[in-house]
Design a protein around this motif. Structure first.
Motif, PDB file in Angstrom:
ATOM      1  N   ASP A   1       0.802  -1.219   0.000  1.00  0.00           N
ATOM      2  CA  ASP A   1       0.000   0.000   0.000  1.00  0.00           C
ATOM      3  C   ASP A   1       0.838   1.274   0.000  1.00  0.00           C
ATOM      4  N   ARG A   2       2.149   1.131  -0.087  1.00  0.00           N
ATOM      5  CA  ARG A   2       3.051   2.285  -0.095  1.00  0.00           C
ATOM      6  C   ARG A   2       4.304   1.928  -0.886  1.00  0.00           C
ATOM      7  N   ILE A   3       4.956   2.954  -1.388  1.00  0.00           N
ATOM      8  CA  ILE A   3       6.219   2.734  -2.090  1.00  0.00           C
ATOM      9  C   ILE A   3       7.300   3.505  -1.340  1.00  0.00           C
ATOM     10  N   MET A   4       8.372   2.812  -1.067  1.00  0.00           N
ATOM     11  CA  MET A   4       9.474   3.402  -0.308  1.00  0.00           C
ATOM     12  C   MET A   4      10.360   4.232  -1.233  1.00  0.00           C
ATOM     13  N   GLN A   5      10.803   5.368  -0.737  1.00  0.00           N
ATOM     14  CA  GLN A   5      11.734   6.208  -1.488  1.00  0.00           C
ATOM     15  C   GLN A   5      13.004   5.409  -1.799  1.00  0.00           C
ATOM     16  N   SER A   6      13.365   4.506  -0.903  1.00  0.00           N
ATOM     17  CA  SER A   6      14.611   3.740  -1.020  1.00  0.00           C
ATOM     18  C   SER A   6      14.580   2.651  -2.095  1.00  0.00           C
ATOM     19  N   VAL A   7      13.451   2.487  -2.827  1.00  0.00           N
ATOM     20  CA  VAL A   7      13.467   1.500  -3.915  1.00  0.00           C
ATOM     21  C   VAL A   7      14.429   1.923  -5.020  1.00  0.00           C
ATOM     22  N   LEU A   8      14.751   3.209  -5.064  1.00  0.00           N
ATOM     23  CA  LEU A   8      15.797   3.661  -5.986  1.00  0.00           C
ATOM     24  C   LEU A   8      17.148   3.450  -5.315  1.00  0.00           C
ATOM     25  N   THR A   9      18.081   2.864  -6.038  1.00  0.00           N
ATOM     26  CA  THR A   9      19.432   2.744  -5.504  1.00  0.00           C
ATOM     27  C   THR A   9      20.101   4.117  -5.550  1.00  0.00           C
ATOM     28  N   GLU A  10      21.200   4.264  -4.841  1.00  0.00           N
ATOM     29  CA  GLU A  10      21.947   5.530  -4.897  1.00  0.00           C
ATOM     30  C   GLU A  10      22.371   5.836  -6.324  1.00  0.00           C
ATOM     31  N   LYS A  11      22.779   4.803  -7.048  1.00  0.00           N
ATOM     32  CA  LYS A  11      23.211   4.975  -8.442  1.00  0.00           C
ATOM     33  C   LYS A  11      22.045   5.471  -9.311  1.00  0.00           C
ATOM     34  N   GLN A  12      20.868   4.859  -9.155  1.00  0.00           N
ATOM     35  CA  GLN A  12      19.698   5.279  -9.939  1.00  0.00           C
ATOM     36  C   GLN A  12      19.315   6.716  -9.598  1.00  0.00           C
ATOM     37  N   ALA A  13      19.279   7.038  -8.315  1.00  0.00           N
ATOM     38  CA  ALA A  13      18.950   8.396  -7.888  1.00  0.00           C
ATOM     39  C   ALA A  13      19.971   9.395  -8.443  1.00  0.00           C
TER      40      ALA A  13
ATOM     41  N   CYS B   1       8.303   6.583 -12.594  1.00  0.00           N
ATOM     42  CA  CYS B   1       6.984   6.070 -12.956  1.00  0.00           C
ATOM     43  C   CYS B   1       6.740   4.903 -12.012  1.00  0.00           C
ATOM     44  N   CYS B   2       5.707   5.005 -11.177  1.00  0.00           N
ATOM     45  CA  CYS B   2       5.513   3.947 -10.190  1.00  0.00           C
ATOM     46  C   CYS B   2       4.094   3.428 -10.198  1.00  0.00           C
ATOM     47  N   GLY B   3       3.999   2.174  -9.780  1.00  0.00           N
ATOM     48  CA  GLY B   3       2.709   1.528  -9.627  1.00  0.00           C
ATOM     49  C   GLY B   3       2.544   1.106  -8.182  1.00  0.00           C
ATOM     50  N   ILE B   4       1.391   1.423  -7.618  1.00  0.00           N
ATOM     51  CA  ILE B   4       1.049   1.009  -6.258  1.00  0.00           C
ATOM     52  C   ILE B   4      -0.294   0.302  -6.344  1.00  0.00           C
ATOM     53  N   GLN B   5      -0.283  -1.007  -6.160  1.00  0.00           N
ATOM     54  CA  GLN B   5      -1.502  -1.819  -6.174  1.00  0.00           C
ATOM     55  C   GLN B   5      -2.388  -1.513  -7.382  1.00  0.00           C
ATOM     56  N   GLY B   6      -1.788  -1.480  -8.563  1.00  0.00           N
ATOM     57  CA  GLY B   6      -2.545  -1.309  -9.792  1.00  0.00           C
ATOM     58  C   GLY B   6      -2.916   0.116 -10.146  1.00  0.00           C
ATOM     59  N   ARG B   7      -2.457   1.099  -9.380  1.00  0.00           N
ATOM     60  CA  ARG B   7      -2.640   2.508  -9.723  1.00  0.00           C
ATOM     61  C   ARG B   7      -1.281   3.052 -10.132  1.00  0.00           C
ATOM     62  N   PHE B   8      -1.258   3.942 -11.108  1.00  0.00           N
ATOM     63  CA  PHE B   8      -0.004   4.367 -11.717  1.00  0.00           C
ATOM     64  C   PHE B   8       0.194   5.869 -11.609  1.00  0.00           C
TER      65      PHE B   8
ATOM     66  N   ALA C   1      -0.662   5.802  -2.383  1.00  0.00           N
ATOM     67  CA  ALA C   1      -1.362   6.208  -3.597  1.00  0.00           C
ATOM     68  C   ALA C   1      -2.089   7.538  -3.377  1.00  0.00           C
ATOM     69  N   ASP C   2      -2.651   7.740  -2.187  1.00  0.00           N
ATOM     70  CA  ASP C   2      -3.315   9.016  -1.895  1.00  0.00           C
ATOM     71  C   ASP C   2      -2.330  10.186  -1.950  1.00  0.00           C
ATOM     72  N   ASP C   3      -1.120   9.961  -1.423  1.00  0.00           N
ATOM     73  CA  ASP C   3      -0.100  11.014  -1.466  1.00  0.00           C
ATOM     74  C   ASP C   3       0.225  11.407  -2.905  1.00  0.00           C
ATOM     75  N   LEU C   4       0.250  10.420  -3.779  1.00  0.00           N
ATOM     76  CA  LEU C   4       0.703  10.642  -5.155  1.00  0.00           C
ATOM     77  C   LEU C   4      -0.438  10.992  -6.113  1.00  0.00           C
TER      78      LEU C   4
ATOM     79  N   TRP D   1      -0.181  13.115  -9.304  1.00  0.00           N
ATOM     80  CA  TRP D   1       0.620  12.616 -10.423  1.00  0.00           C
ATOM     81  C   TRP D   1       0.070  11.313 -10.999  1.00  0.00           C
ATOM     82  N   ARG D   2      -1.186  11.009 -10.661  1.00  0.00           N
ATOM     83  CA  ARG D   2      -1.792   9.771 -11.167  1.00  0.00           C
ATOM     84  C   ARG D   2      -2.002   9.881 -12.671  1.00  0.00           C
ATOM     85  N   VAL D   3      -1.778   8.770 -13.357  1.00  0.00           N
ATOM     86  CA  VAL D   3      -1.951   8.724 -14.807  1.00  0.00           C
ATOM     87  C   VAL D   3      -2.936   7.623 -15.176  1.00  0.00           C
ATOM     88  N   CYS D   4      -3.461   7.726 -16.360  1.00  0.00           N
ATOM     89  CA  CYS D   4      -4.458   6.795 -16.875  1.00  0.00           C
ATOM     90  C   CYS D   4      -3.834   5.432 -17.200  1.00  0.00           C
ATOM     91  N   PHE D   5      -4.616   4.397 -16.996  1.00  0.00           N
ATOM     92  CA  PHE D   5      -4.234   3.052 -17.437  1.00  0.00           C
ATOM     93  C   PHE D   5      -5.405   2.477 -18.206  1.00  0.00           C
TER      94      PHE D   5
END
Length: 172
Positions: free
Chosen positions: A93-105, A121-128, A150-153, A156-160
């Motif tokens: 139900d949440r995405i961690m900021q840390s899913v990006l590695t230092e190199k990716q960031a 571009c992130c997906g949280i439980q089928g919302r993008f 997903a509520d926080d984001l 920036w929600r986009v259509c699927f």
């Protein structure tokens, strides 16, 4: 010396995570095809660097993936503006900021500093969502914590519609 063994539960979670990532990239790729067909952008998945360890019969090869060195997707928007983004998805139900590695960031920040539009571009439980990197890198400032729901984001929600229309929020 005892041989290292993969625990079945960890192996299963890893396989599920890889499958979710491939599925997410497939719907992003569909979005890339849509934008290209409509003359809006030309954006492509950046191939992951690897080296061939052994070539086998029938075109089967054993390869070793090298470190992830570039953003997942790179391209250009109509008018010449560069765009880069990482793709991250979770079934939580949440995405961690840390899913990006230092190199990716670091790469997203470098592209941003050079004038490219830089996103996650992130997906949280089928919302993008197509989150500007300046927001992603400042979760603590925007949301008071180092993860987002997903509520926080929502801004920036986009259509699927079978394809992630990741430029929808960007083009508003």
């Amino acid at each position: 010396m005892e041989r290292w063994k993969v625990k079945p539960a960890a192996s299963y979670r890893g396989a599920m995570s890889n499958a979710r990532g491939r599925q997410f990239e497939a719907v992003i790729d569909a979005g890339c095809r849509y934008y290209r067909m409509h003359g809006i952008a030309n954006i492509e998945k950046t191939p992951e660097p690897f080296r061939c360890l052994h070539k086998g019969a029938g075109g089967i090869a054993k390869v070793q993936f090298m470190s992830h060195a570039q953003p997942d997707y790179k391209g250009v928007l109509k008018g010449g503006r560069a765009i880069v983004f990482e793709a991250k998805a979770t079934d939580k139900d949440r995405i961690m900021q840390s899913v990006l590695t230092e190199k990716q960031a670091g790469e997203l920040e470098l592209f941003r500093e050079l004038g490219a539009d830089s996103f996650v571009c992130c997906g949280i439980q089928g919302r993008f969502f197509m989150v500007p990197y300046t927001v992603w890198s400042n979760f603590k400032l925007f949301f008071g914590r180092k993860y987002a729901t997903a509520d926080d984001l929502r801004p920036w929600r986009v259509c699927f519609d079978g394809a992630v229309k990741f430029l929808d929020a960007y083009r508003r």
